[in-house]
Design an enzyme around this catalytic site. Sequence first.
Site, PDB file in Angstrom:
ATOM      1  N   ARG A  30      -9.129  38.610  24.235  1.00 48.88           N
ATOM      2  CA  ARG A  30      -7.931  39.254  24.913  1.00 48.88           C
ATOM      3  C   ARG A  30      -6.711  39.000  23.818  1.00 48.88           C
ATOM      4  O   ARG A  30      -6.844  38.503  22.713  1.00 48.88           O
ATOM      5  CB  ARG A  30      -7.479  38.196  26.311  1.00 48.88           C
ATOM      6  CG  ARG A  30      -7.182  36.950  25.915  1.00 48.88           C
ATOM      7  CD  ARG A  30      -6.822  35.899  27.131  1.00 48.88           C
ATOM      8  NE  ARG A  30      -7.975  36.171  28.227  1.00 48.88           N
ATOM      9  CZ  ARG A  30      -9.101  35.489  28.308  1.00 48.88           C
ATOM     10  NH1 ARG A  30      -9.364  34.777  27.419  1.00 48.88           N
ATOM     11  NH2 ARG A  30      -9.940  35.983  29.193  1.00 48.88           N
TER      12      ARG A  30
ATOM     13  N   TYR B 143       2.246  22.490  19.130  1.00 49.77           N
ATOM     14  CA  TYR B 143       2.220  24.039  18.590  1.00 49.77           C
ATOM     15  C   TYR B 143       2.913  24.310  17.555  1.00 49.77           C
ATOM     16  O   TYR B 143       2.161  24.967  16.562  1.00 49.77           O
ATOM     17  CB  TYR B 143       2.757  25.011  19.774  1.00 49.77           C
ATOM     18  CG  TYR B 143       2.351  26.313  19.514  1.00 49.77           C
ATOM     19  CD1 TYR B 143       1.076  26.983  19.997  1.00 49.77           C
ATOM     20  CD2 TYR B 143       3.078  27.464  19.135  1.00 49.77           C
ATOM     21  CE1 TYR B 143       0.724  28.203  19.825  1.00 49.77           C
ATOM     22  CE2 TYR B 143       2.954  28.664  18.935  1.00 49.77           C
ATOM     23  CZ  TYR B 143       1.722  29.064  19.254  1.00 49.77           C
ATOM     24  OH  TYR B 143       1.531  30.530  19.299  1.00 49.77           O
TER      25      TYR B 143
END
Length: 253
Positions: free
Chosen positions: A16, A154
């Site tokens: 995706r 992150y």
Amino acid sequence: MPPTQRTVAAVTGAARGLGAATARRLAQDGLAVAVLDLDEPAATAVADEIRTAGGDALPVAVDVADPDAVEAAIERTATELGPPTVLVSNAGITRDNLLFKMSGTDWDSVLDVHLKGAFLLARATQKYMVEAGFGRIVTLSSTSALGNRGQANYSAAKAGLQGFTKTLAIELGKFGITANSVAPGFIHTDMNRAVAKRLKVPWEEYSASLVRTIPAGRPGQPEDVANAVSFFVSEAAGFVSGQVLYVAGGPVG
């Protein structure tokens, strides 16, 4: 020069978003694509779409943080599609939180998928690239590499990917292998929609607030990132290595 046989690309997180757009673009460029993802049904759907459009693709289920699974996935790719001489390390997750709320598991899982995953995939594929005398490695970093509130894990992973990629460029350049990183800014993806949902901000409001900070005046689309990857993978980019390309609609940093 690339090998005379068809070029095979392994794209992670390809079920995706950015990964799927990249898999489709590389297939359009004439590459056979291994669609690697933890979500096998979704990876199969992307591979089927590529094959329906006339390309060649193989869905491969893999946990990129698992060394044995990565080796098996790349071996299967080499057996069923051909030796992978292009690697796009895109697989990623978010576990956002402020530092004092962030758990050790939140930290480890993000670093494992992004950084350890990129390491394991590069290690597994580089032997095919060295043998061919040709290789392209592209990692997906982010503007968050420069720091972003609530994303200590992150941001660290995405910054680490830049250093990792530059080191690959130094180590592997003599074998005809380039290594570069694409660092997207705000892109319309399911992952960013999930961020808006977590913040309990309507998606349209969340998107509009970020677009106001982008000189280009629009959000990025997955295809914008796929186009950048396509360039780095191409033969024309053979003298471009160790670079970070920010795909963010304006200057970054």
